[in-house]
Design a protein around this motif. Structure first.
Motif, PDB file in Angstrom:
ATOM      1  N   GLN A   1      12.713  -3.658  21.844  1.00 15.60           N
ATOM      2  CA  GLN A   1      12.541  -4.805  20.966  1.00 15.60           C
ATOM      3  C   GLN A   1      13.825  -5.640  20.914  1.00 15.60           C
ATOM      4  O   GLN A   1      13.767  -6.867  20.836  1.00 15.60           O
ATOM      5  CB  GLN A   1      12.144  -4.365  19.558  1.00 15.60           C
ATOM      6  CG  GLN A   1      11.722  -5.551  18.702  1.00 15.60           C
ATOM      7  CD  GLN A   1      11.078  -5.129  17.412  1.00 15.60           C
ATOM      8  OE1 GLN A   1      11.504  -4.155  16.812  1.00 15.60           O
ATOM      9  NE2 GLN A   1      10.073  -5.856  16.998  1.00 15.60           N
TER      10      GLN A   1
ATOM     11  N   ILE B   1      14.178  -9.629  21.578  1.00 14.96           N
ATOM     12  CA  ILE B   1      14.837 -10.536  20.637  1.00 14.96           C
ATOM     13  C   ILE B   1      15.941 -11.311  21.349  1.00 14.96           C
ATOM     14  O   ILE B   1      16.066 -12.527  21.189  1.00 14.96           O
ATOM     15  CB  ILE B   1      15.380  -9.769  19.414  1.00 14.96           C
ATOM     16  CG1 ILE B   1      14.214  -9.281  18.542  1.00 14.96           C
ATOM     17  CG2 ILE B   1      16.347 -10.625  18.603  1.00 14.96           C
ATOM     18  CD1 ILE B   1      14.599  -8.320  17.441  1.00 14.96           C
TER      19      ILE B   1
ATOM     20  N   ARG C   1      16.297 -14.535  13.926  1.00 17.49           N
ATOM     21  CA  ARG C   1      15.162 -14.081  14.732  1.00 17.49           C
ATOM     22  C   ARG C   1      14.815 -12.634  14.400  1.00 17.49           C
ATOM     23  O   ARG C   1      13.646 -12.269  14.292  1.00 17.49           O
ATOM     24  CB  ARG C   1      15.489 -14.223  16.231  1.00 17.49           C
ATOM     25  CG  ARG C   1      14.398 -13.736  17.136  1.00 17.49           C
ATOM     26  CD  ARG C   1      13.128 -14.565  16.992  1.00 17.49           C
ATOM     27  NE  ARG C   1      12.073 -13.989  17.811  1.00 17.49           N
ATOM     28  CZ  ARG C   1      10.859 -13.706  17.365  1.00 17.49           C
ATOM     29  NH1 ARG C   1      10.523 -13.993  16.132  1.00 17.49           N
ATOM     30  NH2 ARG C   1       9.974 -13.169  18.160  1.00 17.49           N
ATOM     31  N   GLN C   2      15.837 -11.816  14.214  1.00 15.64           N
ATOM     32  CA  GLN C   2      15.590 -10.418  13.897  1.00 15.64           C
ATOM     33  C   GLN C   2      14.925 -10.284  12.529  1.00 15.64           C
ATOM     34  O   GLN C   2      14.000  -9.481  12.360  1.00 15.64           O
ATOM     35  CB  GLN C   2      16.893  -9.625  13.944  1.00 15.64           C
ATOM     36  CG  GLN C   2      16.671  -8.133  13.847  1.00 15.64           C
ATOM     37  CD  GLN C   2      17.938  -7.339  14.027  1.00 15.64           C
ATOM     38  OE1 GLN C   2      19.035  -7.883  14.012  1.00 15.64           O
ATOM     39  NE2 GLN C   2      17.804  -6.052  14.201  1.00 15.64           N
TER      40      GLN C   2
ATOM     41  N   VAL D   1      11.254 -11.083  12.930  1.00 17.38           N
ATOM     42  CA  VAL D   1      10.513  -9.982  13.556  1.00 17.38           C
ATOM     43  C   VAL D   1      10.239  -8.883  12.537  1.00 17.38           C
ATOM     44  O   VAL D   1       9.121  -8.369  12.440  1.00 17.38           O
ATOM     45  CB  VAL D   1      11.281  -9.429  14.783  1.00 17.38           C
ATOM     46  CG1 VAL D   1      10.701  -8.105  15.252  1.00 17.38           C
ATOM     47  CG2 VAL D   1      11.281 -10.453  15.908  1.00 17.38           C
TER      48      VAL D   1
ATOM     49  N   LYS E   1       7.604 -10.017  10.048  1.00 22.67           N
ATOM     50  CA  LYS E   1       6.292 -10.078  10.684  1.00 22.67           C
ATOM     51  C   LYS E   1       5.661  -8.692  10.744  1.00 22.67           C
ATOM     52  O   LYS E   1       4.457  -8.535  10.613  1.00 22.67           O
ATOM     53  CB  LYS E   1       6.437 -10.659  12.095  1.00 22.67           C
ATOM     54  CG  LYS E   1       5.132 -10.784  12.846  1.00 22.67           C
ATOM     55  CD  LYS E   1       5.372 -11.350  14.219  1.00 22.67           C
ATOM     56  CE  LYS E   1       4.099 -11.284  15.039  1.00 22.67           C
ATOM     57  NZ  LYS E   1       4.353 -11.559  16.442  1.00 22.67           N
ATOM     58  N   GLU E   2       6.490  -7.679  10.932  1.00 22.70           N
ATOM     59  CA  GLU E   2       5.985  -6.309  11.021  1.00 22.70           C
ATOM     60  C   GLU E   2       5.812  -5.673   9.649  1.00 22.70           C
ATOM     61  O   GLU E   2       5.467  -4.513   9.540  1.00 22.70           O
ATOM     62  CB  GLU E   2       6.939  -5.468  11.860  1.00 22.70           C
ATOM     63  CG  GLU E   2       6.962  -5.921  13.294  1.00 22.70           C
ATOM     64  CD  GLU E   2       7.977  -5.168  14.110  1.00 22.70           C
ATOM     65  OE1 GLU E   2       8.804  -4.431  13.538  1.00 22.70           O
ATOM     66  OE2 GLU E   2       7.945  -5.327  15.332  1.00 22.70           O
TER      67      GLU E   2
END
Length: 194
Positions: free
Chosen positions: A60, A64, A97-98, A101, A104-105
């Protein structure tokens, strides 16, 4: 007179830019692919380490980093060397960005991501991270099996709470409770770490 000479030296230093900033400006102004390749070679491994430091898997982290580098290419015109160093600008993009992510999870955002990343990690920071990872591994080994399983699924397996509940057949409250209790125990075990 010596004072004036010292001021001239400090003005000269302020006008010099780093090699990385020069590459970024070339990307911004001329869409220079060679400069972008140099930026990529310089920042990609550093960004991967930065992203993995908060518990993101290697796979992941690679995704990223690829996304961050693509964003840098696409949004190069937004870079202003008078507002931020290129490393700060790039690490801020990676951090954002991290966080996207993780959200989102549907996982809790690690505390490290809530902090400003500042400058890129250096050798002593990397050594400290490796030592912290060893202590974390030791602390994880002291968790009970149920808590460890839930934390591994959520953070290493990158599963949402709902996915864990579906896979294990456990109620959502039990999944959340085991993760919360496991994290509290880890915090207690790692209290003196920072």
């Amino acid at each position: 007179m010596p004072r004036q000479g010292k001021d001239q030296v400090s003005v000269k230093k302020k006008t010099e830019i780093s090699q990385q900033s020069a590459w970024m400006i070339a990307v911004r102004d001329q869409r220079d692919r060679a400069a972008f390749a140099a930026l990529f070679d310089y920042f990609a491994p550093r960004l991967k380490g930065f992203v993995m430091r908060s518990g993101t898997s290697a796979q992941q982290a690679e995704e990223i980093v690829q996304d961050v580098m693509l964003t840098i290419w696409r949004k190069a015109e937004m870079f202003d060397p008078h507002r931020a160093q290129v490393s700060s600008w790039i690490y801020q993009i990676a951090r954002n960005r991290q966080i996207d992510v993780v959200r989102k999870e549907n996982r809790p955002v690690p505390e490290e991501l809530a902090e400003d990343p500042g400058a890129e990690p250096d050798a002593p920071q990397i050594l400290a991270i490796e030592q912290e990872a060893g202590k974390l591994k030791n602390a994880l080994s002291r968790l009970n099996r149920e808590q460890l399983e839930m934390i591994e699924k959520a953070y290493l397996g990158e599963m949402t709470h709902q996915e864990i509940s579906t896979q294990t057949g456990l109620p959502m409250g039990t999944v959340k409770s085991r993760i919360r209790l496991g994290l509290e125990r880890l915090r207690h075990e790692l209290k003196g770490l920072r």
